[in-house]
Design an enzyme around this catalytic site. Structure first.
Site, PDB file in Angstrom:
ATOM      1  N   ARG A 108       4.228  11.239   3.707  1.00  0.00           N
ATOM      2  CA  ARG A 108       4.416  10.868   2.299  1.00  0.00           C
ATOM      3  C   ARG A 108       5.776  11.400   1.894  1.00  0.00           C
ATOM      4  NH1 ARG A 108       0.521  11.549  -2.883  1.00  0.00           N
ATOM      5  NH2 ARG A 108      -0.183   9.619  -1.942  1.00  0.00           N
ATOM      6  N   HIS A 135       2.757   1.768  -0.934  1.00  0.00           N
ATOM      7  CA  HIS A 135       1.606   2.653  -0.738  1.00  0.00           C
ATOM      8  C   HIS A 135       0.504   1.835  -0.055  1.00  0.00           C
ATOM      9  CE1 HIS A 135      -0.922   6.010  -1.046  1.00  0.00           C
ATOM     10  NE2 HIS A 135      -1.106   6.102  -2.357  1.00  0.00           N
ATOM     11  N   GLN A 138      -3.373   2.918   0.178  1.00  0.00           N
ATOM     12  CA  GLN A 138      -4.064   2.749  -1.093  1.00  0.00           C
ATOM     13  C   GLN A 138      -4.438   1.282  -1.302  1.00  0.00           C
ATOM     14  OE1 GLN A 138      -4.967   5.165  -3.616  1.00  0.00           O
ATOM     15  NE2 GLN A 138      -6.188   3.376  -4.143  1.00  0.00           N
ATOM     16  N   ASP A 230      -1.349   1.617 -12.936  1.00  0.00           N
ATOM     17  CA  ASP A 230      -0.894   2.856 -12.289  1.00  0.00           C
ATOM     18  C   ASP A 230      -0.051   3.611 -13.316  1.00  0.00           C
ATOM     19  OD1 ASP A 230      -0.179   4.810 -10.446  1.00  0.00           O
ATOM     20  OD2 ASP A 230       1.212   3.545  -9.326  1.00  0.00           O
ATOM     21  N   CYS A 270      -5.154   3.554  -8.828  1.00  0.00           N
ATOM     22  CA  CYS A 270      -5.047   4.328  -7.590  1.00  0.00           C
ATOM     23  C   CYS A 270      -5.291   5.815  -7.835  1.00  0.00           C
ATOM     24  CB  CYS A 270      -3.682   4.106  -6.961  1.00  0.00           C
ATOM     25  SG  CYS A 270      -2.314   4.542  -8.044  1.00  0.00           S
ATOM     26  N   ARG A 298     -10.606   5.252   0.238  1.00  0.00           N
ATOM     27  CA  ARG A 298      -9.440   5.746   0.995  1.00  0.00           C
ATOM     28  C   ARG A 298      -9.918   6.342   2.317  1.00  0.00           C
ATOM     29  NH1 ARG A 298      -4.697   7.132  -1.620  1.00  0.00           N
ATOM     30  NH2 ARG A 298      -3.954   7.474   0.510  1.00  0.00           N
TER      31      ARG A 298
HETATM   32  N1  NVA Z   1       2.986   5.112  -8.279  1.00  0.00           N
HETATM   33  C1  NVA Z   1       2.412   6.422  -8.089  1.00  0.00           C
HETATM   34  C2  NVA Z   1       1.236   6.368  -7.158  1.00  0.00           C
HETATM   35  C3  NVA Z   1       0.560   7.684  -6.900  1.00  0.00           C
HETATM   36  C4  NVA Z   1      -0.577   7.599  -5.935  1.00  0.00           C
HETATM   37  C5  NVA Z   1       3.475   7.373  -7.557  1.00  0.00           C
HETATM   38  O1  NVA Z   1       4.239   6.978  -6.679  1.00  0.00           O
HETATM   39  O2  NVA Z   1       3.546   8.501  -8.053  1.00  0.00           O
HETATM   40  N1   CP Z   2      -3.847   7.603  -4.895  1.00  0.00           N
HETATM   41  C1   CP Z   2      -3.228   8.601  -4.217  1.00  0.00           C
HETATM   42  O1   CP Z   2      -2.489   8.381  -3.247  1.00  0.00           O
HETATM   43  O2   CP Z   2      -3.529   9.843  -4.689  1.00  0.00           O
HETATM   44  P1   CP Z   2      -2.835  11.226  -4.286  1.00  0.00           P
HETATM   45  O3   CP Z   2      -1.445  11.207  -4.833  1.00  0.00           O
HETATM   46  O4   CP Z   2      -3.716  12.261  -4.891  1.00  0.00           O
HETATM   47  O5   CP Z   2      -2.800  11.318  -2.772  1.00  0.00           O
END
Ligand code: NVA
Ligand code: CP
Length: 310
Positions: A108, A135, A138, A230, A270, A298
């Site tokens: 990540r 992502h 997800q 989101d 998400c 997930r």
């Molecule tokens: N769009 C959000 C998704 C988090 C799971 C981010 O990138 O922070």
């Molecule tokens: N939806 C998701 O990826 O959550 P986290 O940021 O908690 O991993």
């Protein structure tokens, strides 16, 4: 079942055929059913997944770690702050070294190119656990949840309302590969990436899916089977939060907006959610919401991805 996914990276849904996406979803459904029946599947005995995190996580970290454990393997949490990456070791060299210890890497981070670079130099599968661009894990859990709740994917209308971000992008790819009608409603100042829209449209031609980008959230959710939102400011965009809050104010998913959908529509997010911003409590906790099943999935969908690629 034949498995053409062995040793593949999982960086974007765009990289996979509709058949491969279906295979992952079918495997996930099967693993979930078997787990609920108390059966144990441990195809990854003796295998190890390294999980590199440059950003925070609740769901991704825990679901991947538990997924590896349940499949008989082991997962290592690698904070990017503690790796030599932070002190200038290159991504390519990190990939080469990790390939000598591990059977797979989940990462990540911010830049999608970094993940592509890691995958290019790793001799083991790399899984994208979120970048600024995409992502995909997800979106796979989202497809699984929609199929569970509505019995199918092809032909359903999914309205994504809010920021044109990594989630919007991965949902466009997911919908395109499975024959859905994806409508993304964003303000003109925060649209999805035009290159992603074009790539999703090209994927959509093979499945009968459609990808639309509009400005009006009401028009997007009208007759929708699935409404998705989101956060307005993603991780790394903290300095833009105030500006985005202003631009996205009329994109809140609330009861008034949900009233325009089909009666049996589901609401997905998400998570983490900023209650009172992109979604109200009423919707998060209301009868349309499937967000907790979505979060659970997930685990199941990532077990399928891990079992197939590692
Ligand atoms: N769009 C959000 C998704 C988090 C799971 C981010 O990138 O922070
Ligand atoms: N939806 C998701 O990826 O959550 P986290 O940021 O908690 O991993």
């Amino acid at each position: 079942m034949a498995n053409d996914l062995k040793a593949r990276d999982f960086l974007s849904i765009h990289d996979f055929t509709p058949e491969a996406i279906e295979q992952i979803l079918d495997t996930a459904a099967m693993l979930k059913l078997r787990q609920k029946a108390g059966l144990t599947d441990q195809p990854l005995r003796g295998k190890t997944l390294g999980m590199i995190f440059q950003k925070s996580s609740t769901r991704t970290r825990i679901s991947f770690e538990v997924a590896m454990w349940q499949l008989g393997g082991y997962a290592l949490y690698l904070s990017a702050n503690d790796l030599q990456l932070k002190r200038g070791e290159t991504i390519a060299d990190t990939a080469r070294v990790l390939s000598r210890y591990l059977d797979g890497i989940m990462i990540r981070t911010y830049s999608h190119e970094e993940v592509v670079e890691l995958a290019r130099h790793a001799e083991i599968p790399v899984i994208n656990g979120l970048t600024d661009l995409l992502h995909p894990c997800q979106a796979m859990a989202d497809l699984m949840t929609i199929a569970e709740k509505r019995g199918r994917l092809a032909g359903l209308r999914l309205a994504y309302v809010g920021d044109g971000n990594n989630m919007a992008h991965s949902l466009m790819f997911g919908g395109a590969k499975t024959g859905m009608h994806v409508v993304v409603a964003t303000p003109r100042s925060y649209p999805p990436d035009p290159g992603i829209v074009e790539a999703a449209r090209s994927d959509a031609r093979a499945t009968g899916a459609t990808i639309e980008v509009v400005e009006d959230p009401g028009a997007a959710v009208k007759g929708a089977d699935v409404v998705y939102t989101d956060v307005w400011a993603s991780m790394g965009q903290e300095s833009q939060a105030e500006e985005k809050r202003k631009a996205l104010q009329s994109y809140q998913v609330n009861s008034k907006l949900m009233a325009l959908t089909k009666a049996e529509a589901i609401f997905l997010h998400c998570l983490p959610a900023h209650r009172g911003e992109e979604v109200t409590d009423e919707v998060m906790d209301g009868p349309h919401s499937a967000v907790w099943d979505q979060a659970e999935n997930r685990l199941h969908v990532q077990k399928a991805i891990l079992a197939l690629v590692l």
